[in-house]
Scaffold this motif. Structure first.
Motif, PDB file in Angstrom:
ATOM      1  N   THR A 268      35.462  42.553  41.132  1.00 61.04           N
ATOM      2  CA  THR A 268      36.917  42.376  40.664  1.00 61.04           C
ATOM      3  C   THR A 268      37.904  43.098  41.206  1.00 61.04           C
ATOM      4  O   THR A 268      39.001  43.068  41.741  1.00 61.04           O
ATOM      5  CB  THR A 268      37.212  42.196  39.079  1.00 61.04           C
ATOM      6  N   ILE A 269      37.385  44.568  41.042  1.00 62.99           N
ATOM      7  CA  ILE A 269      38.377  45.762  41.449  1.00 62.99           C
ATOM      8  C   ILE A 269      38.406  45.736  43.050  1.00 62.99           C
ATOM      9  O   ILE A 269      39.389  45.892  43.504  1.00 62.99           O
ATOM     10  CB  ILE A 269      37.795  47.044  40.993  1.00 62.99           C
ATOM     11  N   VAL A 270      37.272  45.475  43.801  1.00 65.99           N
ATOM     12  CA  VAL A 270      37.147  45.448  45.218  1.00 65.99           C
ATOM     13  C   VAL A 270      38.179  44.453  45.565  1.00 65.99           C
ATOM     14  O   VAL A 270      38.959  44.632  46.493  1.00 65.99           O
ATOM     15  CB  VAL A 270      35.864  45.277  45.435  1.00 65.99           C
TER      16      VAL A 270
ATOM     17  N   TYR B  65      42.100  43.923  35.026  1.00 62.31           N
ATOM     18  CA  TYR B  65      41.137  44.509  34.624  1.00 62.31           C
ATOM     19  C   TYR B  65      40.975  44.426  33.173  1.00 62.31           C
ATOM     20  O   TYR B  65      39.844  44.145  32.404  1.00 62.31           O
ATOM     21  CB  TYR B  65      41.466  45.990  34.667  1.00 62.31           C
ATOM     22  N   MET B  66      42.124  44.335  32.483  1.00 55.12           N
ATOM     23  CA  MET B  66      42.209  44.173  30.915  1.00 55.12           C
ATOM     24  C   MET B  66      41.438  42.553  30.733  1.00 55.12           C
ATOM     25  O   MET B  66      40.623  42.313  29.971  1.00 55.12           O
ATOM     26  CB  MET B  66      43.205  44.152  30.254  1.00 55.12           C
ATOM     27  N   ARG B  67      41.941  41.617  31.586  1.00 58.84           N
ATOM     28  CA  ARG B  67      41.612  40.280  31.401  1.00 58.84           C
ATOM     29  C   ARG B  67      40.070  40.200  31.790  1.00 58.84           C
ATOM     30  O   ARG B  67      39.374  39.171  31.079  1.00 58.84           O
ATOM     31  CB  ARG B  67      42.426  39.329  32.197  1.00 58.84           C
ATOM     32  N   SER B  68      39.693  40.852  32.743  1.00 56.97           N
ATOM     33  CA  SER B  68      38.187  40.761  33.339  1.00 56.97           C
ATOM     34  C   SER B  68      37.149  41.439  31.929  1.00 56.97           C
ATOM     35  O   SER B  68      36.314  40.738  31.924  1.00 56.97           O
ATOM     36  CB  SER B  68      38.034  41.702  34.405  1.00 56.97           C
ATOM     37  N   ILE B  69      37.765  42.262  31.497  1.00 54.38           N
ATOM     38  CA  ILE B  69      36.950  42.837  30.434  1.00 54.38           C
ATOM     39  C   ILE B  69      37.027  41.794  29.097  1.00 54.38           C
ATOM     40  O   ILE B  69      35.582  41.476  28.725  1.00 54.38           O
ATOM     41  CB  ILE B  69      37.619  44.047  29.854  1.00 54.38           C
ATOM     42  N   GLY B  70      37.866  40.900  28.738  1.00 58.96           N
ATOM     43  CA  GLY B  70      38.117  39.957  27.935  1.00 58.96           C
ATOM     44  C   GLY B  70      37.146  38.880  28.357  1.00 58.96           C
ATOM     45  O   GLY B  70      36.325  38.490  27.425  1.00 58.96           O
ATOM     46  N   PHE B  71      37.002  38.550  29.651  1.00 60.73           N
ATOM     47  CA  PHE B  71      35.985  37.409  30.209  1.00 60.73           C
ATOM     48  C   PHE B  71      34.575  37.996  29.938  1.00 60.73           C
ATOM     49  O   PHE B  71      33.815  37.080  29.488  1.00 60.73           O
ATOM     50  CB  PHE B  71      36.475  37.280  31.550  1.00 60.73           C
TER      51      PHE B  71
ATOM     52  N   HIS C  22      42.740  32.614  37.729  1.00 59.05           N
ATOM     53  CA  HIS C  22      42.814  31.638  36.694  1.00 59.05           C
ATOM     54  C   HIS C  22      43.032  32.669  35.458  1.00 59.05           C
ATOM     55  O   HIS C  22      43.470  32.367  34.621  1.00 59.05           O
ATOM     56  CB  HIS C  22      41.478  30.840  36.279  1.00 59.05           C
ATOM     57  N   LEU C  23      42.407  33.647  35.341  1.00 61.59           N
ATOM     58  CA  LEU C  23      42.507  34.765  34.655  1.00 61.59           C
ATOM     59  C   LEU C  23      43.940  35.309  34.460  1.00 61.59           C
ATOM     60  O   LEU C  23      44.391  35.519  33.234  1.00 61.59           O
ATOM     61  CB  LEU C  23      41.486  35.716  34.648  1.00 61.59           C
ATOM     62  N   THR C  24      44.550  35.455  35.564  1.00 61.59           N
ATOM     63  CA  THR C  24      45.700  36.133  35.513  1.00 61.59           C
ATOM     64  C   THR C  24      47.138  35.351  36.114  1.00 61.59           C
ATOM     65  O   THR C  24      47.966  35.945  35.890  1.00 61.59           O
ATOM     66  CB  THR C  24      45.586  37.353  36.555  1.00 61.59           C
ATOM     67  N   GLY C  25      46.777  34.559  36.684  1.00 66.16           N
ATOM     68  CA  GLY C  25      47.919  33.687  37.182  1.00 66.16           C
ATOM     69  C   GLY C  25      48.286  33.950  38.408  1.00 66.16           C
ATOM     70  O   GLY C  25      49.369  33.893  39.141  1.00 66.16           O
ATOM     71  N   GLY C  26      47.333  34.727  39.209  1.00 61.89           N
ATOM     72  CA  GLY C  26      47.874  35.441  40.555  1.00 61.89           C
ATOM     73  C   GLY C  26      47.815  34.436  41.658  1.00 61.89           C
ATOM     74  O   GLY C  26      47.412  33.329  41.174  1.00 61.89           O
ATOM     75  N   LYS C  27      48.068  35.129  42.954  1.00 61.59           N
ATOM     76  CA  LYS C  27      48.050  34.019  43.916  1.00 61.59           C
ATOM     77  C   LYS C  27      46.919  34.868  45.055  1.00 61.59           C
ATOM     78  O   LYS C  27      47.113  35.879  45.024  1.00 61.59           O
ATOM     79  CB  LYS C  27      49.665  33.949  44.232  1.00 61.59           C
ATOM     80  N   ILE C  28      46.378  33.747  46.035  1.00 62.71           N
ATOM     81  CA  ILE C  28      45.823  34.527  47.058  1.00 62.71           C
ATOM     82  C   ILE C  28      46.507  34.032  48.325  1.00 62.71           C
ATOM     83  O   ILE C  28      46.923  32.900  48.744  1.00 62.71           O
ATOM     84  CB  ILE C  28      44.397  33.676  47.148  1.00 62.71           C
ATOM     85  N   GLU C  29      46.870  35.113  49.063  1.00 62.19           N
ATOM     86  CA  GLU C  29      47.752  35.270  50.146  1.00 62.19           C
ATOM     87  C   GLU C  29      47.106  36.378  51.197  1.00 62.19           C
ATOM     88  O   GLU C  29      46.926  37.191  50.832  1.00 62.19           O
ATOM     89  CB  GLU C  29      49.229  35.237  50.011  1.00 62.19           C
ATOM     90  N   ASN C  30      47.138  35.652  52.452  1.00 60.87           N
ATOM     91  CA  ASN C  30      46.731  36.844  53.605  1.00 60.87           C
ATOM     92  C   ASN C  30      45.522  37.506  53.144  1.00 60.87           C
ATOM     93  O   ASN C  30      45.585  38.711  53.439  1.00 60.87           O
ATOM     94  CB  ASN C  30      47.897  37.577  53.967  1.00 60.87           C
ATOM     95  N   SER C  31      44.389  36.978  52.717  1.00 62.19           N
ATOM     96  CA  SER C  31      43.107  37.602  52.329  1.00 62.19           C
ATOM     97  C   SER C  31      43.370  38.384  51.160  1.00 62.19           C
ATOM     98  O   SER C  31      42.653  39.610  51.116  1.00 62.19           O
ATOM     99  CB  SER C  31      42.429  38.271  53.526  1.00 62.19           C
ATOM    100  N   MET C  32      44.338  38.360  50.570  1.00 66.74           N
ATOM    101  CA  MET C  32      44.762  39.336  49.262  1.00 66.74           C
ATOM    102  C   MET C  32      44.879  38.506  48.101  1.00 66.74           C
ATOM    103  O   MET C  32      45.328  37.401  48.141  1.00 66.74           O
ATOM    104  CB  MET C  32      45.834  39.931  49.655  1.00 66.74           C
ATOM    105  N   ILE C  33      44.499  39.153  46.806  1.00 65.89           N
ATOM    106  CA  ILE C  33      44.941  38.535  45.618  1.00 65.89           C
ATOM    107  C   ILE C  33      46.055  39.313  45.103  1.00 65.89           C
ATOM    108  O   ILE C  33      45.793  40.648  44.729  1.00 65.89           O
ATOM    109  CB  ILE C  33      43.767  38.566  44.590  1.00 65.89           C
ATOM    110  N   HIS C  34      47.326  38.484  44.902  1.00 65.79           N
ATOM    111  CA  HIS C  34      48.358  39.329  44.397  1.00 65.79           C
ATOM    112  C   HIS C  34      48.557  39.037  42.930  1.00 65.79           C
ATOM    113  O   HIS C  34      48.631  38.049  42.574  1.00 65.79           O
ATOM    114  CB  HIS C  34      49.679  38.821  45.152  1.00 65.79           C
ATOM    115  N   VAL C  35      48.239  40.230  42.364  1.00 61.40           N
ATOM    116  CA  VAL C  35      48.199  40.164  40.798  1.00 61.40           C
ATOM    117  C   VAL C  35      48.322  41.763  40.305  1.00 61.40           C
ATOM    118  O   VAL C  35      48.314  42.615  40.876  1.00 61.40           O
ATOM    119  CB  VAL C  35      46.790  39.780  40.412  1.00 61.40           C
ATOM    120  N   ASN C  36      48.738  41.701  39.102  1.00 57.01           N
ATOM    121  CA  ASN C  36      49.154  42.731  38.251  1.00 57.01           C
ATOM    122  C   ASN C  36      47.591  43.322  37.924  1.00 57.01           C
ATOM    123  O   ASN C  36      46.779  42.993  37.246  1.00 57.01           O
ATOM    124  CB  ASN C  36      49.863  42.471  37.095  1.00 57.01           C
ATOM    125  N   ARG C  37      47.340  44.615  38.620  1.00 57.56           N
ATOM    126  CA  ARG C  37      46.039  45.069  38.400  1.00 57.56           C
ATOM    127  C   ARG C  37      45.443  45.477  37.040  1.00 57.56           C
ATOM    128  O   ARG C  37      44.435  45.218  36.723  1.00 57.56           O
ATOM    129  CB  ARG C  37      45.582  46.173  39.290  1.00 57.56           C
TER     130      ARG C  37
END
Length: 238
Positions: free
Chosen positions: A183-185, A52-58, A33-48
């Motif tokens: 979030t990093i993990v 990280y920046m959006r997580s800090i904002g959250f 929701h923070l990044t617009g990423g997708k979850i596929e094959n037990s992975m979150i595909h997102v610009n890291r």
């Protein structure tokens, strides 16, 4: 006088609140929701970097709300200073009840009601991430609400306004550290989340027991004595 030990309980409360069954399993949804990423094959595909920046904002967003609540609770407590003993006793009893509820030893339906604030749109900026964090803090789930309410009750019986702010700052930090680390993990793999999920009920029980301990300390007046002892010990060392 209660500040030192109170901050420890607030930090522990925030840490264990993050790992509650109401919050931790929702982390992948919050991340996408923070990044617009997708979850596929037990992975979150997102610009890291974006993640990280959006997580800090959250984190900044929910910290603003929690600290403001702490300041408000302390302010009200100062106004009612003449009833300080009654407030502390009532706070102690409520914290014990909340702790027993978190530990699963009580099941009051009123305390199990869930309140959520949801947004239909993805966060598109750092500012949007801050707002989403504020929305999360304003519509916490019952698990977070019980721990947070306990710390707010402690803040309402604190000596000064700054103590209430420090208490909720510690609570926010307790949630922020594991949020950012996990979030990093999970940006690399969701397997860690699946392993932790198996132990969430145990962590919830631990959280409840800690709150019960806090409640008894506040109710019995031992909180001030322990803090005074710690302060004396600190002065002796330095």
């Amino acid at each position: 006088m209660m500040q030192d030990i109170g901050i420890f309980f607030a930090l522990a409360g925030g840490l264990l609140s993050f790992f509650s069954p109401c919050v931790f399993p929702l982390l992948p949804a919050y991340i996408t929701h923070l990044t617009g990423g997708k979850i596929e094959n037990s992975m979150i595909h997102v610009n890291r970097k974006k993640l990280y920046m959006r997580s800090i904002g959250f984190i900044v967003g929910f910290s603003i709300i929690f600290i403001a609540l702490g300041a408000s609770a302390s302010f009200i407590g100062k106004i009612l200073m003449n009833y300080r003993l009654v407030i502390m006793q009532a706070a102690g009893i409520l914290i014990i009840i909340f702790g027993l509820q978190m530990a699963g030893l009580l099941k009051f339906k009123l305390l199990m009601k869930e309140k959520k604030i949801q947004s239909k749109h993805h966060s598109k900026s750092m500012f949007g991430s801050v707002l989403l964090g504020m929305a999360f803090a304003s519509g916490w789930s019952p698990c977070v609400g019980l721990a947070l309410s306990s710390i707010l009750l402690l803040a309402s019986s604190s000596d000064t306004l700054s103590q209430g702010i420090f208490l909720l700052g510690a609570y926010s930090l307790g949630m922020a550290i594991p949020f950012f680390v996990i979030t990093i993990v999970v940006s690399y793999s969701l397997k860690t989340m699946k392993k932790i999920n198996k132990h969430l009920s145990k962590l919830s029980f631990v959280n409840g027991i800690i709150m019960v301990m806090l409640g008894f300390l506040v109710l019995s007046g031992q909180m001030q004595k322990i803090s005074a002892w710690l302060s004396s010990f600190t002065l002796f060392l330095f």
